[in-house]
Design a protein around this motif. Sequence first.
Motif, mmCIF file in Angstrom:
data_model
loop_
_atom_site.group_PDB
_atom_site.id
_atom_site.type_symbol
_atom_site.label_atom_id
_atom_site.label_comp_id
_atom_site.label_asym_id
_atom_site.label_seq_id
_atom_site.Cartn_x
_atom_site.Cartn_y
_atom_site.Cartn_z
ATOM 1 N N ALA A 38 2.314 -4.911 4.654
ATOM 2 C CA ALA A 38 2.159 -5.375 3.272
ATOM 3 C C ALA A 38 1.049 -6.397 3.144
ATOM 4 C CB ALA A 38 3.475 -5.970 2.768
ATOM 5 N N GLY A 39 0.746 -7.094 4.248
ATOM 6 C CA GLY A 39 -0.306 -8.100 4.193
ATOM 7 C C GLY A 39 -1.683 -7.518 4.383
ATOM 8 N N GLY A 40 -1.760 -6.221 4.706
ATOM 9 C CA GLY A 40 -3.049 -5.589 4.929
ATOM 10 C C GLY A 40 -3.410 -4.650 3.804
ATOM 11 N N THR A 41 -3.885 -3.471 4.162
ATOM 12 C CA THR A 41 -4.333 -2.508 3.163
ATOM 13 C C THR A 41 -3.139 -1.863 2.473
ATOM 14 O OG1 THR A 41 -6.282 -2.068 4.512
ATOM 15 C CG2 THR A 41 -5.736 -0.465 2.813
ATOM 16 N N GLU A 42 -3.221 -1.723 1.154
ATOM 17 C CA GLU A 42 -2.151 -1.066 0.424
ATOM 18 C C GLU A 42 -2.196 0.426 0.693
ATOM 19 O OE1 GLU A 42 -2.722 -2.055 -3.628
ATOM 20 O OE2 GLU A 42 -1.893 -4.066 -3.440
ATOM 21 N N GLY A 43 -1.021 1.019 0.776
ATOM 22 C CA GLY A 43 -0.932 2.449 0.989
ATOM 23 C C GLY A 43 0.517 2.874 1.060
ATOM 24 N N ASP A 44 0.752 4.174 0.840
ATOM 25 C CA ASP A 44 2.099 4.726 0.900
ATOM 26 C C ASP A 44 3.063 3.978 -0.013
ATOM 27 O OD1 ASP A 44 1.247 6.571 2.805
ATOM 28 O OD2 ASP A 44 1.660 5.200 4.459
ATOM 29 N N GLY A 45 2.575 3.498 -1.133
ATOM 30 C CA GLY A 45 3.449 2.844 -2.095
ATOM 31 C C GLY A 45 3.737 1.390 -1.828
ATOM 32 N N TRP A 46 3.125 0.786 -0.824
ATOM 33 C CA TRP A 46 3.329 -0.644 -0.543
ATOM 34 C C TRP A 46 2.274 -1.418 -1.321
ATOM 35 C CZ3 TRP A 46 7.786 -1.466 1.679
ATOM 36 C CH2 TRP A 46 8.344 -0.452 2.455
ATOM 37 N N ILE A 47 2.714 -2.038 -2.397
ATOM 38 C CA ILE A 47 1.782 -2.699 -3.313
ATOM 39 C C ILE A 47 2.183 -4.156 -3.436
ATOM 40 C CG2 ILE A 47 0.920 -2.734 -5.678
ATOM 41 C CD1 ILE A 47 1.572 0.272 -5.790
ATOM 42 N N ARG A 48 1.216 -5.052 -3.330
ATOM 43 C CA ARG A 48 1.527 -6.483 -3.330
ATOM 44 C C ARG A 48 0.675 -7.203 -4.372
ATOM 45 N NH1 ARG A 48 -2.389 -5.594 0.225
ATOM 46 N NH2 ARG A 48 -4.011 -7.155 0.521
ATOM 47 N N ALA A 49 1.131 -8.372 -4.736
ATOM 48 C CA ALA A 49 0.365 -9.272 -5.601
ATOM 49 C C ALA A 49 0.626 -10.689 -5.124
ATOM 50 C CB ALA A 49 0.766 -9.108 -7.063
ATOM 51 N N GLU A 50 -0.423 -11.494 -5.127
ATOM 52 C CA GLU A 50 -0.301 -12.860 -4.632
ATOM 53 C C GLU A 50 0.332 -13.753 -5.695
ATOM 54 O OE1 GLU A 50 -1.046 -13.565 -1.527
ATOM 55 O OE2 GLU A 50 -1.691 -11.488 -1.221
ATOM 56 N N LEU A 51 1.068 -14.761 -5.229
ATOM 57 C CA LEU A 51 1.693 -15.747 -6.104
ATOM 58 C C LEU A 51 1.021 -17.085 -5.882
ATOM 59 C CD1 LEU A 51 5.461 -14.862 -5.484
ATOM 60 C CD2 LEU A 51 3.966 -14.007 -7.284
ATOM 61 N N GLY A 52 0.635 -17.731 -6.953
ATOM 62 C CA GLY A 52 -0.008 -19.034 -6.815
ATOM 63 C C GLY A 52 -0.778 -19.373 -8.073
ATOM 64 N N GLY A 53 -1.448 -20.500 -8.028
ATOM 65 C CA GLY A 53 -2.247 -20.942 -9.156
ATOM 66 C C GLY A 53 -3.036 -22.176 -8.794
ATOM 67 N N ARG A 54 -4.066 -22.444 -9.574
ATOM 68 C CA ARG A 54 -4.930 -23.598 -9.357
ATOM 69 C C ARG A 54 -5.504 -23.616 -7.935
ATOM 70 N NH1 ARG A 54 -1.147 -28.250 -12.282
ATOM 71 N NH2 ARG A 54 -1.113 -27.244 -14.336
ATOM 72 N N GLY A 55 -5.880 -22.432 -7.491
ATOM 73 C CA GLY A 55 -6.522 -22.329 -6.188
ATOM 74 C C GLY A 55 -5.588 -22.375 -5.010
ATOM 75 N N GLU A 56 -4.279 -22.378 -5.245
ATOM 76 C CA GLU A 56 -3.314 -22.473 -4.150
ATOM 77 C C GLU A 56 -2.379 -21.267 -4.163
ATOM 78 O OE1 GLU A 56 0.342 -25.342 -2.574
ATOM 79 O OE2 GLU A 56 -0.661 -25.730 -4.493
ATOM 80 N N ARG A 57 -2.321 -20.560 -3.041
ATOM 81 C CA ARG A 57 -1.370 -19.454 -2.894
ATOM 82 C C ARG A 57 -0.126 -19.969 -2.186
ATOM 83 N NH1 ARG A 57 -2.135 -15.406 0.239
ATOM 84 N NH2 ARG A 57 -3.649 -16.420 1.598
ATOM 85 N N TRP A 58 1.063 -19.519 -2.630
ATOM 86 C CA TRP A 58 2.287 -19.963 -1.976
ATOM 87 C C TRP A 58 3.263 -18.829 -1.696
ATOM 88 C CZ3 TRP A 58 5.999 -18.720 -5.531
ATOM 89 C CH2 TRP A 58 5.639 -18.754 -6.879
#
Length: 522
Positions: free
Chosen positions: A213-233
């Motif tokens: 999930a942290g690499g290339t999307e494929g086979d239905g594994w789709i991700r979106a990052e959570l964060g704001g103001r330049g900070e991912r958490w």
Amino acid sequence: MATTPDTWEPALSVRQVLTLERVLAGEPEVVAGASHLDRPVRWVHVAEAADVGVMLSGGEMVLTTGVLLAGDEDKQAEYVRSLYRAEAAAVVLGLGRAFPATPDVMRRAAERCGLPMVVLHRPFPFAELTEEVQSRLVRRKFAAVSLSEAVRTELTALITAGAPLQRLLDEIARHSACPVVVTNLAHRVLGTAGERPAVDDVLRDWERIARQAGGTEGDGWIRAELGGRGERWGRIVLCGYRGGTATGRLLADRAAEALVLHRMLGGSAACSWEEQSAQSLLTDLVSGVVPARQLLPRARAAGLPVNRRTFVPLVVRDGDTGRLDRLLRLLGLPGLVAELADGATAVLLSLARDQDADVLAAHFATRLRTESGSAARTIVAAADPRAVWDDVPAGLREAQHVADAVADSTAALDLPPVVRLKDVHLRGLIRLLRDDPQVQSFAERELDGLLCETDEDLLSVLRTYLATGRNKSRTAQLHHVSRPALYRRLEAIQVRLGVDLDDFEQAASVHIALLAHDAQQQ
């Protein structure tokens, strides 16, 4: 009711276009690139020129009769290469006067490029195919926009209504029709939603899936990052989404926006989601509603080591979850912390088999009492270490029972740093039997003369007198009264109850009844 994923996808695949009734009327045959038929078709374009690629922007299905290519194999090969460079979805060649049969040069070039090439054996107006595909694409794009707005509206309404994280995740899973997982940046699972068997399958192999999930999307594994103001958490992952990638990404983005908004409006940090995850897991373990074996994937995904470990169930009274969690990290002890009911906090330690569980639990309890500044009120109860995960729920319940048995006890000052079942003696047994009707009847019968509001002071004196081993001096000191005043109160107690407290058996009977009465009030 959620819309099915297929109706959300804003693009048609080449394979789907070939199944349309108007296309089937042309007797289509895939002659090259058969392994690439799932490419999305963004648009349909009719073109004959050899340098057609300069007119494309990618994702087009190109229709041609090849009238300008006939007799020139170089132009035929360049035509296909131009489409490949422009990232066209496929080329459809209508057989007829220009090409009565499939041109081998174009077929070989398409195969080398991996570009789907389809020939139509029966001619029909390209305008009909163009109209059919374009109208479907427009409808799908409109449906995708509608879906995006619907999801955003529903999630925003839940947030403004104060819905918890789990409610949001359940709604996201309903729309995506697949397991949904929220993690921190270390891939530790903070929340899940979806059909329980499917979620458990995902969590069972989460370490591998997290890397995927942290690499290339494929086979239905789709991700979106959570964060704001330049900070991912953190990130949200749709696990095995069955619709198209574009729609899955749209859903993931809408979900991520909602989760970030939920965090901002709630004023909560990502670690609070970790606390919620631990609380859900430990609560399920203590209750026994969900078999421990079914909870093992959740524990592993939450970051708790579970392979070849010794588990130490603890329950802390008057312990702050944040302070307990920080102390575990400070001492380097892997574990989960979660608040239970009635001011109790569960702590589940996971230790290596060669570590001394009793020594580490005692060290944890001593440090906790020292740092809390309320050693007299902080109780750390423990069950014996468990070497098998299935025994953990019983251990947590035992630790909770021990903590409850000594709560508000005047003997708490004399307890060891870690209290175990053997330390609560009769008090622990009475606590286990407190709901038995016969025990309740016994307590009321023995204490009948003192069970009214006006006798609370006498009941308190009796409680202290028996807890101190019938030590009159200590009892008088604790109640700040003189010895003669204490004697008068003890005499009143004996008259009310009709007992002789100097008689061991009668005093023991009253003591047991008082323990049962107190246990029933908690």
